[in-house]
Motif scaffolding. Structure first.
Motif, PDB file in Angstrom:
ATOM      1  N   SER A 175     -17.183 -11.466 -18.731  1.00 55.04           N
ATOM      2  CA  SER A 175     -17.720 -11.530 -20.092  1.00 55.04           C
ATOM      3  C   SER A 175     -16.987 -10.616 -21.060  1.00 55.04           C
ATOM      4  CB  SER A 175     -19.212 -11.163 -20.084  1.00 55.04           C
ATOM      5  OG  SER A 175     -19.415  -9.790 -19.799  1.00 55.04           O
ATOM      6  N   ARG A 176     -16.191  -9.700 -20.545  1.00 51.99           N
ATOM      7  CA  ARG A 176     -15.448  -8.775 -21.411  1.00 51.99           C
ATOM      8  C   ARG A 176     -13.958  -9.010 -21.221  1.00 51.99           C
ATOM      9  NH1 ARG A 176     -17.170  -2.453 -22.099  1.00 51.99           N
ATOM     10  NH2 ARG A 176     -16.135  -2.107 -24.117  1.00 51.99           N
ATOM     11  N   ARG A 386     -20.769  -6.909 -26.244  1.00 53.61           N
ATOM     12  CA  ARG A 386     -19.883  -5.773 -26.021  1.00 53.61           C
ATOM     13  C   ARG A 386     -18.532  -6.054 -26.643  1.00 53.61           C
ATOM     14  NH1 ARG A 386     -19.336  -4.651 -19.868  1.00 53.61           N
ATOM     15  NH2 ARG A 386     -18.876  -6.875 -19.836  1.00 53.61           N
ATOM     16  N   SER A 387     -17.822  -5.000 -27.001  1.00 53.41           N
ATOM     17  CA  SER A 387     -16.468  -5.177 -27.516  1.00 53.41           C
ATOM     18  C   SER A 387     -15.630  -5.895 -26.469  1.00 53.41           C
ATOM     19  CB  SER A 387     -15.852  -3.818 -27.842  1.00 53.41           C
ATOM     20  OG  SER A 387     -14.536  -3.960 -28.321  1.00 53.41           O
ATOM     21  N   GLY A 388     -14.926  -6.937 -26.887  1.00 51.71           N
ATOM     22  CA  GLY A 388     -14.136  -7.737 -25.959  1.00 51.71           C
ATOM     23  C   GLY A 388     -14.814  -9.008 -25.530  1.00 51.71           C
ATOM     24  N   THR A 389     -16.086  -9.159 -25.841  1.00 51.99           N
ATOM     25  CA  THR A 389     -16.779 -10.403 -25.538  1.00 51.99           C
ATOM     26  C   THR A 389     -16.297 -11.495 -26.488  1.00 51.99           C
ATOM     27  OG1 THR A 389     -18.752  -9.250 -24.759  1.00 51.99           O
ATOM     28  CG2 THR A 389     -19.030 -11.533 -25.431  1.00 51.99           C
TER      29      THR A 389
END
Length: 434
Positions: A175-176, A386-389
């Motif tokens: 997810s990231r 989250r950052s990167g999702t």
């Protein structure tokens, strides 16, 4: 390109999966190992190994060790060993010459699954060997497995005396996205935008003929459209989109869908219906890139519309999309994003709680996208961003008597907000995009 094709990165940043989150999950659960079993269609296995196998199942065993960051053993058919060596072992080293350390510190090795063996049986043997190596006894502790592990593989593992425990460690890791993964997603989304531009241009160049595809009157649905001296149908428009996708080095993966009119408002399967003046035309493009990552882009157009229901629905959906995107940032619950979209649609009179058969809020606001078209997180589910999702974000309203309006984009969560990957213009009236 087939769904399981194992392509090179063509000069892009290398794709290397960090296996330490799986090792950490094994250690945290005091488990013997993590085991995944699957064929070339198993996206978890492809993500973990960066290797697309064959129709024969492969097995991956990941374990924590006392003297290293961890150990991963990939079991494949003999005919795939050379490719697995290149992708799973050599491709995970820091050095360009293949002699460096593993980038995440997790040691990797290969074993062979013979034709007479089942991948689950081979995995059970690897788990037993690992327990012996670490001074324990196989079966003392549970084995972590994805919820989707094949039943027959689970049976082999259990017959060897192992207790299985489901884990979401892989879904959480997927997810990231890394920068290299976001690069792949951005590239395939640009191809999706090119395909959408082709669809919009064809619609803009179409003409109203006043006749149906069989030469009869258009009837209540309105006159049919023609393009380049022939009837314009949903299948013909879909083929135009797919030709552009192929030219951009991606495959449509049978995911390009064109629907038109009230009768098709809830259909997602490709059809071959006449496209008529005044009807909403929903174009969904979700190609798959050479490294297995998907794009996702949806727009809605109307040729020669009367500015009625479809115009009001379009304004509402575009506003809902903007409201959803404005909420996206790290630590925001996915449900909050969906809630903002829903509230905006309701403000325009499209009540998500409307009676069946009336105008209503349609499908979910969005979900994660990566090596699967739909993966964690779902914006309608639990959990925070989250950052990167990377998620699809959009909105939809539909009316059985009028049609459907959908708008969807692909968005990556950044440290302070979000970025739309490969932006595409809005507008219900199609324009020629050259």
């Amino acid at each position: 390109m087939s769904r399981g094709r194992d392509d090179e990165s063509h000069g892009r940043p290398p794709l290397r999966t960090d296996l330490t989150p799986i090792v950490d999950a094994v250690a945290a659960a005091d488990a013997d190992a993590f085991v995944a079993v699957g064929d070339r269609f198993d996206d978890d296995l492809r993500y973990l190994t960066r290797f697309a196998g064959s129709d024969r199942a492969a097995a991956l065993v990941i374990a924590a060790t006392d003297d290293a960051a961890g150990r991963a053993v990939l079991c494949v058919a003999p005919s795939l060993r050379a490719r697995a060596e290149r992708k799973f072992v050599s491709g995970a080293r820091d050095g360009n010459d293949g002699d460096g350390e593993f980038h995440d510190g997790v040691a990797r090795e290969l074993r062979t699954v013979q034709a007479s063996e089942h991948a689950g049986e081979r995995a059970a043997a690897v788990v037993g060997d690992h327990a012996d190596r670490e001074g324990g006894e196989g079966g003392d502790r549970p084995i972590l497995v994805p919820a989707s592990i094949p039943h027959d593989a689970a049976v082999y593992l259990e017959r060897a005396g192992n207790a299985l425990a489901s884990t979401d460690a892989v879904a959480t890791a997927r997810s990231r996205k890394t920068d290299a993964e976001i690069d792949r997603l951005r590239r395939v989304q640009r191809a999706a935008a090119a395909g959408m531009a082709r669809a919009e241009t064809v619609l803009a160049e179409s003409e109203v003929t006043g006749e149906g595809p069989d030469g009869g009157a258009g009837g209540e649905r309105g006159p049919a459209l023609t393009w380049e001296s022939g009837p314009l149908t949903t299948e013909r428009l879909r083929r135009e989109v797919n030709a552009v996708l192929g030219a951009h080095g991606v495959t449509d993966a049978e995911n390009s869908v064109v629907t038109a009119g009230s009768a098709l408002a809830d259909r997602r399967l490709p059809g071959d219906e006449a496209i008529r003046a005044g009807e909403t035309v929903v174009v969904s493009v979700s190609p798959r890139g050479p490294d297995g990552y998907y794009g996702d882009l949806t727009r809605t157009f109307v040729v020669d519309g009367d500015g009625g229901w479809e115009r009001r629905a379009y304004v509402a959906v575009e506003s809902a999309r903007e409201a959803a995107i404005a909420e996206i940032e790290p630590d925001v619950p996915g449900k909050t994003v969906r809630g903002e979209a829903t509230a905006e649609l309701a403000a325009y009179g499209f009540d998500p709680n409307a009676d069946a058969g009336g105008p209503a809020f349609g499908r979910g606001t969005g979900c994660g996208v990566g090596v699967s078209r739909r993966e964690s997180p779902a914006l309608s589910g639990a959990g925070t961003l989250r950052s990167g999702t990377v998620v699809t974000v959009g909105a939809e309203v539909s009316d059985p008597g009028a049609g459907a309006v959908r708008l969807t984009d692909l968005v990556v969560v950044t440290d302070d907000g979000c970025e739309v990957l490969a932006t595409y213009p809005f507008g219900i009236v199609p324009e020629s995009r050259g």
